[in-house]
Design a protein around this motif. Structure first.
Motif, PDB file in Angstrom:
ATOM      1  N   LYS A 276       1.732   5.293  14.555  1.00 28.06           N
ATOM      2  CA  LYS A 276       0.858   5.026  13.523  1.00 28.06           C
ATOM      3  C   LYS A 276      -0.530   5.693  13.829  1.00 28.06           C
ATOM      4  O   LYS A 276      -0.993   5.782  14.659  1.00 28.06           O
ATOM      5  CB  LYS A 276       0.444   3.587  13.369  1.00 28.06           C
ATOM      6  CG  LYS A 276       1.915   2.651  13.256  1.00 28.06           C
ATOM      7  CD  LYS A 276       1.428   1.090  12.964  1.00 28.06           C
ATOM      8  CE  LYS A 276       0.574   0.582  13.999  1.00 28.06           C
ATOM      9  NZ  LYS A 276       0.393  -0.859  13.659  1.00 28.06           N
TER      10      LYS A 276
ATOM     11  N   PHE B 115      -5.856   5.102   8.600  1.00 23.98           N
ATOM     12  CA  PHE B 115      -7.008   5.793   7.779  1.00 23.98           C
ATOM     13  C   PHE B 115      -8.032   4.859   7.300  1.00 23.98           C
ATOM     14  O   PHE B 115      -7.932   3.668   7.219  1.00 23.98           O
ATOM     15  CB  PHE B 115      -6.110   6.185   6.465  1.00 23.98           C
ATOM     16  CG  PHE B 115      -5.075   6.910   6.383  1.00 23.98           C
ATOM     17  CD1 PHE B 115      -3.961   6.778   7.001  1.00 23.98           C
ATOM     18  CD2 PHE B 115      -5.558   8.559   6.302  1.00 23.98           C
ATOM     19  CE1 PHE B 115      -3.005   7.820   7.041  1.00 23.98           C
ATOM     20  CE2 PHE B 115      -4.728   9.562   5.968  1.00 23.98           C
ATOM     21  CZ  PHE B 115      -3.178   9.160   6.624  1.00 23.98           C
TER      22      PHE B 115
ATOM     23  N   PHE C 120       7.126   7.640   6.277  1.00 24.44           N
ATOM     24  CA  PHE C 120       5.962   6.305   6.374  1.00 24.44           C
ATOM     25  C   PHE C 120       5.950   6.159   4.837  1.00 24.44           C
ATOM     26  O   PHE C 120       5.870   7.116   3.998  1.00 24.44           O
ATOM     27  CB  PHE C 120       4.551   7.101   6.540  1.00 24.44           C
ATOM     28  CG  PHE C 120       4.725   7.727   8.218  1.00 24.44           C
ATOM     29  CD1 PHE C 120       4.924   9.025   8.568  1.00 24.44           C
ATOM     30  CD2 PHE C 120       4.125   6.802   9.218  1.00 24.44           C
ATOM     31  CE1 PHE C 120       4.731   9.681   9.655  1.00 24.44           C
ATOM     32  CE2 PHE C 120       4.067   7.323  10.704  1.00 24.44           C
ATOM     33  CZ  PHE C 120       4.466   8.519  10.931  1.00 24.44           C
TER      34      PHE C 120
ATOM     35  N   TYR D 247       3.009   4.152   2.697  1.00 24.49           N
ATOM     36  CA  TYR D 247       1.572   3.651   2.657  1.00 24.49           C
ATOM     37  C   TYR D 247       1.383   3.084   1.114  1.00 24.49           C
ATOM     38  O   TYR D 247       2.035   3.462   0.204  1.00 24.49           O
ATOM     39  CB  TYR D 247       0.447   4.690   2.805  1.00 24.49           C
ATOM     40  CG  TYR D 247       0.566   5.156   4.237  1.00 24.49           C
ATOM     41  CD1 TYR D 247       1.286   6.350   4.441  1.00 24.49           C
ATOM     42  CD2 TYR D 247      -0.252   4.667   5.034  1.00 24.49           C
ATOM     43  CE1 TYR D 247       1.115   6.956   5.723  1.00 24.49           C
ATOM     44  CE2 TYR D 247      -0.413   5.394   6.512  1.00 24.49           C
ATOM     45  CZ  TYR D 247       0.204   6.469   6.476  1.00 24.49           C
ATOM     46  OH  TYR D 247       0.286   7.063   7.863  1.00 24.49           O
TER      47      TYR D 247
ATOM     48  N   LEU E 299      -5.731   3.629   2.864  1.00 23.00           N
ATOM     49  CA  LEU E 299      -4.196   3.529   3.017  1.00 23.00           C
ATOM     50  C   LEU E 299      -3.871   2.772   3.954  1.00 23.00           C
ATOM     51  O   LEU E 299      -4.272   2.405   5.158  1.00 23.00           O
ATOM     52  CB  LEU E 299      -3.815   4.968   3.315  1.00 23.00           C
ATOM     53  CG  LEU E 299      -3.661   5.949   2.345  1.00 23.00           C
ATOM     54  CD1 LEU E 299      -4.803   6.674   1.833  1.00 23.00           C
ATOM     55  CD2 LEU E 299      -2.621   7.038   3.041  1.00 23.00           C
TER      56      LEU E 299
ATOM     57  N   LEU F   5      -0.359   1.009   5.938  1.00 19.28           N
ATOM     58  CA  LEU F   5       0.780   1.420   6.348  1.00 19.28           C
ATOM     59  C   LEU F   5       1.755   0.013   6.105  1.00 19.28           C
ATOM     60  O   LEU F   5       1.723  -0.963   6.439  1.00 19.28           O
ATOM     61  CB  LEU F   5       1.026   1.958   7.902  1.00 19.28           C
ATOM     62  CG  LEU F   5       2.407   2.207   8.307  1.00 19.28           C
ATOM     63  CD1 LEU F   5       2.862   3.564   7.747  1.00 19.28           C
ATOM     64  CD2 LEU F   5       2.145   2.331   9.825  1.00 19.28           C
TER      65      LEU F   5
ATOM     66  N   PHE G 189       7.429   2.267   8.586  1.00 20.00           N
ATOM     67  CA  PHE G 189       7.471   3.704   8.987  1.00 20.00           C
ATOM     68  C   PHE G 189       8.759   3.783   9.697  1.00 20.00           C
ATOM     69  O   PHE G 189       9.559   2.813  10.108  1.00 20.00           O
ATOM     70  CB  PHE G 189       6.635   4.536   9.823  1.00 20.00           C
ATOM     71  CG  PHE G 189       6.186   3.830  11.246  1.00 20.00           C
ATOM     72  CD1 PHE G 189       5.417   2.712  11.353  1.00 20.00           C
ATOM     73  CD2 PHE G 189       6.847   4.405  12.219  1.00 20.00           C
ATOM     74  CE1 PHE G 189       5.110   1.973  12.484  1.00 20.00           C
ATOM     75  CE2 PHE G 189       6.568   3.762  13.626  1.00 20.00           C
ATOM     76  CZ  PHE G 189       5.842   2.623  13.712  1.00 20.00           C
TER      77      PHE G 189
ATOM     78  N   GLY H 245       4.967  -1.834   9.556  1.00 20.54           N
ATOM     79  CA  GLY H 245       3.409  -1.435   9.565  1.00 20.54           C
ATOM     80  C   GLY H 245       2.418  -2.683   9.573  1.00 20.54           C
ATOM     81  O   GLY H 245       2.629  -3.793  10.237  1.00 20.54           O
ATOM     82  N   ASP H 246       1.427  -2.369   8.843  1.00 18.00           N
ATOM     83  CA  ASP H 246       0.104  -3.477   8.785  1.00 18.00           C
ATOM     84  C   ASP H 246       0.514  -4.305   7.738  1.00 18.00           C
ATOM     85  O   ASP H 246       0.075  -5.828   7.979  1.00 18.00           O
ATOM     86  CB  ASP H 246      -1.140  -2.954   8.612  1.00 18.00           C
ATOM     87  CG  ASP H 246      -1.465  -1.772   9.860  1.00 18.00           C
ATOM     88  OD1 ASP H 246      -2.029  -0.941   9.459  1.00 18.00           O
ATOM     89  OD2 ASP H 246      -1.156  -2.464  10.986  1.00 18.00           O
TER      90      ASP H 246
END
Lengths: 112, 114
Positions: A99, A102, B33, B35, B43, B45, B48, B58-59
């Motif tokens: 990861k 951003f 990925f 986003y 952005l 995530l 992925f 991801g998050d």
């Protein structure tokens, strides 16, 4: 949690002037990347700087990295109308697997 | 040049519909990925994948699932679309250990859920 934070959020300058954007982050990193996004489009990679590098150049772009201050700056010299875009920094730590994280970006406007 | 394409630039769906967003890359990249991008949030995530049939959260994975049956293709699925999933969706790919290298982005899909 957000790693990179750009400053300022928005910047308007005259064509021909230099534009400087800053990025601060919270934890140690392996590299930091800068991307550009034109309105309504995908992101384009500009430059990658590794944690053991202090400065990098690419054409009119100059990126610096200060790991002691956990900050980076992107300088665009002799700005052009085509530089109008949003600019994002993204940080990578190996422990975060693949990861990169951003920031929320700086919106740069170049006045003719 | 690396090319990442996304199936739609604009999409309008109704609440509760199942939505498929497809992404294809032509550079044999291991990593892909998804986003989402919202004003003021940058952005984020969603998921992925670092190999065929492999996926990692991801998050913000809630409400989404993904599929990677072939190396070049990575699909994002909204099982039951909701209005809070209205957003710009960006697909990206990269080689090697993903964060060590630059990511290549598709043009984005602007999804509106009504």
């Amino acid at each position: 949690s957000q790693q990179g934070e750009e400053d300022p959020q928005a910047l308007s300058i005259q064509e021909g002037e230099n534009a400087t954007m800053n990025c601060s982050y919270k934890t140690s990193i392996n590299n930091l990347q800068w991307y550009r996004q034109n309105s309504g489009r995908g992101l384009v990679h500009l430059i990658l700087i590794r944690s053991n590098e202090r400065e990098k150049h690419s054409g009119r772009l100059r990126v610096t990295l200060d790991t002691s201050k956990k900050s980076s700056s992107l300088l665009i010299t002799a700005s052009r109308a085509a530089d109008t875009a949003s600019y994002f920094c993204a940080t990578f730590r190996y422990s975060s697997a693949s990861k990169i994280i951003f920031g929320s970006g700086t919106r740069l406007s170049i006045r003719p | 040049d690396v090319k990442v394409t996304q199936s739609s630039r604009y999409l309008v769906k109704r609440t509760g519909e199942k939505v498929f967003l497809e992404c294809v890359q032509d550079m044999d990249h291991e990593n892909m990925f998804w986003y989402r991008q919202d004003p003021g949030l940058g952005l984020r995530l969603i998921y992925f994948s670092y190999d065929v049939k492999m996926k990692e959260k991801g998050d913000i994975p809630e409400g989404y699932s993904v599929s990677r049956e072939k190396k070049e293709r990575f699909s994002l699925i909204l099982e039951s679309a909701s209005t809070n999933q209205t957003s710009m969706y960006l697909c990206a790919s990269s080689s090697g250990t993903g964060g060590y290298y630059e990511q290549y982005f598709g043009p984005g899909t602007r999804l509106t859920v009504t």
